[in-house]
Design an enzyme around this catalytic site. Structure first.
Site, PDB file in Angstrom:
ATOM      1  N   ASP A  14     -76.271  71.468  21.139  1.00 58.87           N
ATOM      2  CA  ASP A  14     -76.841  71.711  19.677  1.00 58.87           C
ATOM      3  C   ASP A  14     -78.236  70.960  19.836  1.00 58.87           C
ATOM      4  O   ASP A  14     -79.011  71.263  18.910  1.00 58.87           O
ATOM      5  CB  ASP A  14     -76.047  71.485  18.456  1.00 58.87           C
ATOM      6  CG  ASP A  14     -75.514  69.841  18.533  1.00 58.87           C
ATOM      7  OD1 ASP A  14     -75.540  69.120  19.534  1.00 58.87           O
ATOM      8  OD2 ASP A  14     -74.711  69.541  17.761  1.00 58.87           O
ATOM      9  N   ASP A  43     -69.593  54.640  22.820  1.00 58.62           N
ATOM     10  CA  ASP A  43     -68.505  55.179  23.461  1.00 58.62           C
ATOM     11  C   ASP A  43     -69.414  56.066  24.482  1.00 58.62           C
ATOM     12  O   ASP A  43     -70.427  56.081  24.729  1.00 58.62           O
ATOM     13  CB  ASP A  43     -67.504  56.182  22.857  1.00 58.62           C
ATOM     14  CG  ASP A  43     -68.245  57.340  22.285  1.00 58.62           C
ATOM     15  OD1 ASP A  43     -69.420  57.401  22.225  1.00 58.62           O
ATOM     16  OD2 ASP A  43     -67.750  57.922  21.278  1.00 58.62           O
ATOM     17  N   ASP A  71     -69.254  59.380  27.151  1.00 63.35           N
ATOM     18  CA  ASP A  71     -68.356  60.834  27.483  1.00 63.35           C
ATOM     19  C   ASP A  71     -68.884  61.152  28.913  1.00 63.35           C
ATOM     20  O   ASP A  71     -70.113  60.661  29.242  1.00 63.35           O
ATOM     21  CB  ASP A  71     -68.906  61.944  26.372  1.00 63.35           C
ATOM     22  CG  ASP A  71     -68.531  61.495  24.941  1.00 63.35           C
ATOM     23  OD1 ASP A  71     -67.468  60.720  24.815  1.00 63.35           O
ATOM     24  OD2 ASP A  71     -69.113  61.962  24.019  1.00 63.35           O
TER      25      ASP A  71
END
Length: 147
Positions: free
Chosen positions: A129, A44, A46
């Site tokens: 993160d 995917d 983003d």
């Protein structure tokens, strides 16, 4: 390392290009950048942008805003979703009384605001993160990913 333009999902490119056309910063971000750099096909794509969720929704009629903690825009292309988020800052690095960078006022909403702070591209990259998640791919500067 060069990333061939045909490796970029055309719908993700449309999202980035439309955001840019309306004077917003916009980049591919996260796992898709990692996969492209490794020569893999991303599952995917983003996008991260300077546009707020409401601004994204105004630009894409095929968009739905989701999330209580931090609003995300899902831009739909058939069954495919291009998740589009606004640059965020680490709320611990922003003063408590700074409400300008917070989310839009939404009355009667269950939005959690205490750690919902918009930021700059640099702040967004730092708060992620993992180092790889802080990579932004600039479609206008093909072949150039930056942290």
């Amino acid at each position: 390392m060069q990333i061939a333009p045909d490796q970029i999902d055309p719908d993700a490119a449309k999202v980035v290009q439309r955001l840019r056309r309306y004077d917003h910063a916009a980049y591919l971000v996260g796992g898709c950048v990692r996969d492209l750099l490794l020569g893999r096909k991303p599952k995917d794509f983003d996008v991260v942008t300077s546009a707020t969720p409401q601004e994204i929704k105004r630009l894409f009629r095929n968009c739905r805003i989701i999330g209580r903690r931090f609003r995300l825009a899902h831009v739909f292309f058939g069954p495919k979703i291009i998740e589009t988020s606004t640059f965020r800052a680490n709320p611990r690095e922003v003063e408590d009384d700074d409400t300008e960078n917070g989310s839009e006022a939404e009355s009667g909403d269950l939005l959690i605001r205490r750690d919902n702070v918009f930021g700059t591209p640099e702040e967004d990259a730092r708060r992620r993160d993992f180092t790889i998640n802080g990579l932004f791919y600039d479609l206008e500067k093909i072949g150039r990913a930056h942290v």
